[in-house]
Design a protein around this motif. Sequence first.
Motif, PDB file in Angstrom:
ATOM      1  N   GLY A 154       0.850  -1.190   0.000  1.00 34.93           N
ATOM      2  CA  GLY A 154       0.000   0.000   0.000  1.00 34.93           C
ATOM      3  C   GLY A 154       0.886   1.240   0.000  1.00 34.93           C
ATOM      4  N   LYS A 155       0.764   2.058   1.038  1.00 39.47           N
ATOM      5  CA  LYS A 155       1.635   3.225   1.190  1.00 39.47           C
ATOM      6  C   LYS A 155       2.710   3.007   2.258  1.00 39.47           C
ATOM      7  CE  LYS A 155      -1.706   6.731  -0.296  1.00 39.47           C
ATOM      8  NZ  LYS A 155      -2.398   8.003   0.099  1.00 39.47           N
ATOM      9  N   ALA A 156       2.693   1.831   2.881  1.00 38.77           N
ATOM     10  CA  ALA A 156       3.653   1.533   3.952  1.00 38.77           C
ATOM     11  C   ALA A 156       4.944   0.972   3.356  1.00 38.77           C
ATOM     12  CB  ALA A 156       3.049   0.545   4.937  1.00 38.77           C
ATOM     13  N   ALA A 157       6.010   1.725   3.482  1.00 41.64           N
ATOM     14  CA  ALA A 157       7.313   1.315   2.944  1.00 41.64           C
ATOM     15  C   ALA A 157       8.224   0.877   4.081  1.00 41.64           C
ATOM     16  CB  ALA A 157       7.949   2.466   2.175  1.00 41.64           C
ATOM     17  N   ARG A 158       8.973  -0.196   3.840  1.00 45.12           N
ATOM     18  CA  ARG A 158       9.936  -0.709   4.817  1.00 45.12           C
ATOM     19  C   ARG A 158      11.237  -1.020   4.070  1.00 45.12           C
ATOM     20  NH1 ARG A 158       7.696  -2.689   9.724  1.00 45.12           N
ATOM     21  NH2 ARG A 158       9.355  -4.228   9.918  1.00 45.12           N
ATOM     22  N   ILE A 159      12.330  -0.476   4.592  1.00 48.75           N
ATOM     23  CA  ILE A 159      13.646  -0.699   3.987  1.00 48.75           C
ATOM     24  C   ILE A 159      14.583  -1.220   5.063  1.00 48.75           C
ATOM     25  CG2 ILE A 159      15.600   0.348   2.789  1.00 48.75           C
ATOM     26  CD1 ILE A 159      13.741   2.410   1.635  1.00 48.75           C
ATOM     27  N   THR A 160      15.222  -2.344   4.777  1.00 47.58           N
ATOM     28  CA  THR A 160      16.132  -2.975   5.725  1.00 47.58           C
ATOM     29  C   THR A 160      17.575  -2.668   5.345  1.00 47.58           C
ATOM     30  OG1 THR A 160      14.548  -4.766   6.097  1.00 47.58           O
ATOM     31  CG2 THR A 160      16.827  -5.164   6.768  1.00 47.58           C
ATOM     32  N   VAL A 161      18.343  -2.253   6.332  1.00 51.02           N
ATOM     33  CA  VAL A 161      19.737  -1.861   6.110  1.00 51.02           C
ATOM     34  C   VAL A 161      20.657  -2.659   7.028  1.00 51.02           C
ATOM     35  CG1 VAL A 161      21.387   0.055   6.088  1.00 51.02           C
ATOM     36  CG2 VAL A 161      18.986   0.472   5.513  1.00 51.02           C
ATOM     37  N   ARG A 162      21.728  -3.166   6.468  1.00 52.26           N
ATOM     38  CA  ARG A 162      22.746  -3.832   7.277  1.00 52.26           C
ATOM     39  C   ARG A 162      23.868  -2.832   7.542  1.00 52.26           C
ATOM     40  NH1 ARG A 162      25.845  -9.492   7.275  1.00 52.26           N
ATOM     41  NH2 ARG A 162      27.858  -8.771   8.025  1.00 52.26           N
ATOM     42  N   PHE A 163      24.245  -2.705   8.822  1.00 57.05           N
ATOM     43  CA  PHE A 163      25.330  -1.815   9.226  1.00 57.05           C
ATOM     44  C   PHE A 163      26.501  -2.661   9.731  1.00 57.05           C
ATOM     45  CE2 PHE A 163      21.441   0.675   9.883  1.00 57.05           C
ATOM     46  CZ  PHE A 163      21.739   1.840   9.211  1.00 57.05           C
ATOM     47  N   ASP A 164      27.649  -2.471   9.128  1.00 55.58           N
ATOM     48  CA  ASP A 164      28.896  -3.063   9.627  1.00 55.58           C
ATOM     49  C   ASP A 164      29.694  -1.925  10.249  1.00 55.58           C
ATOM     50  OD1 ASP A 164      28.213  -5.576   8.577  1.00 55.58           O
ATOM     51  OD2 ASP A 164      29.037  -5.050   6.619  1.00 55.58           O
ATOM     52  N   ALA A 165      29.853  -1.978  11.568  1.00 56.88           N
ATOM     53  CA  ALA A 165      30.461  -0.863  12.287  1.00 56.88           C
ATOM     54  C   ALA A 165      31.491  -1.353  13.296  1.00 56.88           C
ATOM     55  CB  ALA A 165      29.379  -0.041  12.989  1.00 56.88           C
ATOM     56  N   VAL A 166      32.257  -0.389  13.794  1.00 54.00           N
ATOM     57  CA  VAL A 166      33.232  -0.657  14.857  1.00 54.00           C
ATOM     58  C   VAL A 166      32.858   0.202  16.051  1.00 54.00           C
ATOM     59  CG1 VAL A 166      35.656  -0.574  15.532  1.00 54.00           C
ATOM     60  CG2 VAL A 166      35.035  -1.203  13.187  1.00 54.00           C
ATOM     61  N   ILE A 167      32.672  -0.456  17.209  1.00 55.22           N
ATOM     62  CA  ILE A 167      32.213   0.251  18.407  1.00 55.22           C
ATOM     63  C   ILE A 167      33.146  -0.052  19.577  1.00 55.22           C
ATOM     64  CG2 ILE A 167      30.360   0.394  20.131  1.00 55.22           C
ATOM     65  CD1 ILE A 167      28.372  -0.161  17.901  1.00 55.22           C
ATOM     66  N   ALA A 168      33.523   1.004  20.279  1.00 52.88           N
ATOM     67  CA  ALA A 168      34.268   0.849  21.535  1.00 52.88           C
ATOM     68  C   ALA A 168      33.245   0.937  22.668  1.00 52.88           C
ATOM     69  CB  ALA A 168      35.324   1.934  21.667  1.00 52.88           C
ATOM     70  N   ALA A 169      33.129  -0.127  23.467  1.00 48.86           N
ATOM     71  CA  ALA A 169      32.069  -0.197  24.483  1.00 48.86           C
ATOM     72  C   ALA A 169      32.641  -0.437  25.873  1.00 48.86           C
ATOM     73  CB  ALA A 169      31.084  -1.305  24.126  1.00 48.86           C
ATOM     74  N   VAL A 170      32.158   0.364  26.810  1.00 51.18           N
ATOM     75  CA  VAL A 170      32.562   0.218  28.217  1.00 51.18           C
ATOM     76  C   VAL A 170      31.329   0.361  29.102  1.00 51.18           C
ATOM     77  CG1 VAL A 170      33.836   1.253  30.120  1.00 51.18           C
ATOM     78  CG2 VAL A 170      34.920   1.044  27.895  1.00 51.18           C
ATOM     79  N   THR A 171      31.166  -0.538  30.043  1.00 50.67           N
ATOM     80  CA  THR A 171      30.101  -0.448  31.046  1.00 50.67           C
ATOM     81  C   THR A 171      30.732  -0.170  32.404  1.00 50.67           C
ATOM     82  OG1 THR A 171      28.746  -2.037  29.823  1.00 50.67           O
ATOM     83  CG2 THR A 171      28.160  -1.649  32.127  1.00 50.67           C
ATOM     84  N   ARG A 172      30.202   0.872  33.098  1.00 50.31           N
ATOM     85  CA  ARG A 172      30.743   1.256  34.410  1.00 50.31           C
ATOM     86  C   ARG A 172      29.662   1.083  35.480  1.00 50.31           C
ATOM     87  NH1 ARG A 172      35.523   4.132  33.550  1.00 50.31           N
ATOM     88  NH2 ARG A 172      35.770   4.932  31.401  1.00 50.31           N
ATOM     89  N   ASP A 173      30.113   0.847  36.709  1.00 56.28           N
ATOM     90  CA  ASP A 173      29.164   0.756  37.820  1.00 56.28           C
ATOM     91  C   ASP A 173      28.941   2.131  38.431  1.00 56.28           C
ATOM     92  OD1 ASP A 173      31.402   1.321  39.334  1.00 56.28           O
ATOM     93  OD2 ASP A 173      31.605  -0.706  40.146  1.00 56.28           O
ATOM     94  N   ARG A 174      28.239   2.181  39.558  1.00 52.34           N
ATOM     95  CA  ARG A 174      27.921   3.460  40.195  1.00 52.34           C
ATOM     96  C   ARG A 174      29.165   4.253  40.578  1.00 52.34           C
ATOM     97  NH1 ARG A 174      23.810   0.090  42.187  1.00 52.34           N
ATOM     98  NH2 ARG A 174      21.692   0.915  41.796  1.00 52.34           N
ATOM     99  N   ASP A 175      30.247   3.546  40.860  1.00 54.52           N
ATOM    100  CA  ASP A 175      31.485   4.217  41.257  1.00 54.52           C
ATOM    101  C   ASP A 175      32.382   4.545  40.068  1.00 54.52           C
ATOM    102  OD1 ASP A 175      30.733   3.982  43.951  1.00 54.52           O
ATOM    103  OD2 ASP A 175      31.534   1.924  44.033  1.00 54.52           O
ATOM    104  N   GLY A 176      31.902   4.275  38.873  1.00 48.43           N
ATOM    105  CA  GLY A 176      32.691   4.572  37.682  1.00 48.43           C
ATOM    106  C   GLY A 176      33.710   3.511  37.345  1.00 48.43           C
ATOM    107  N   VAL A 177      33.642   2.389  38.042  1.00 43.86           N
ATOM    108  CA  VAL A 177      34.590   1.305  37.777  1.00 43.86           C
ATOM    109  C   VAL A 177      34.122   0.514  36.556  1.00 43.86           C
ATOM    110  CG1 VAL A 177      35.659  -0.790  38.692  1.00 43.86           C
ATOM    111  CG2 VAL A 177      35.165   1.150  40.208  1.00 43.86           C
ATOM    112  N   VAL A 178      35.069   0.205  35.673  1.00 43.92           N
ATOM    113  CA  VAL A 178      34.746  -0.547  34.462  1.00 43.92           C
ATOM    114  C   VAL A 178      34.410  -1.987  34.842  1.00 43.92           C
ATOM    115  CG1 VAL A 178      35.610  -1.422  32.257  1.00 43.92           C
ATOM    116  CG2 VAL A 178      36.228   0.891  33.011  1.00 43.92           C
TER     117      VAL A 178
END
Length: 214
Positions: A154-178
């Motif tokens: 109908g008028k509903a369009a859907r486009i699927t995209v694949r992203f290949d990326a590089v991410i630097a990820a860090v999770t810290r606690d309440r005290d800022g500790v990794v």
Amino acid sequence: MFYVVLLGMVAGFLALRLYMVLGKRTGHEQPLPKPAEDRAPITVLPRPIETPVESRELFGRNIAPRAETGLRAIVSAEPGFDVSRFLEGAQSAYRMILEAYWSGDEEQLAWLAEDDVRAAFVAAIAERAEAGHTLDNRLVTIERAAITDAVLTGKAARITVRFDAVIAAVTRDRDGVVVAGSMTDAVETHDIWTFARTLKSSDPNWKLADTDEA
């Protein structure tokens, strides 16, 4: 009188010699051109028209073959749609959505994602906050963005995209500790996101409608 006769004999001899040289055909003479009215008409052969080879890559290299039919339907329904511009916008949306999720910006997510996806992000943000964790992530680069599928219903369009990326990820606690990840050890990620929009609507924005991992 004698000289007159002599001159006549000489003239006759020269005439005979000229006839013997010019009046006979030896078979090696070039034929004289025919008058214009006697010539056979010259047939001019038409030059073949070189038809340029149609490019098989209608939308470019970042389009999977299975997506071309859907993209043609979208372009036909909305002639102003530009595939290259869409891919540029999709990459910007990818960055903005990730950064909004990492920082917990629910307002930003509200206009970038559809309700179901936004609700999933909000739930993950709440769970993260309850655990006392914060994300210190950074999108290093998008190595490639490619359209893998496109559908128009109908008028509903859907486009699927694949992203290949590089991410630097860090999770810290309440005290800022990794507690997970490293800013010096970026990892490759492969995401498949689907963007949706109602064509010819007043809202020109495509919203994130689905997410998956490649």
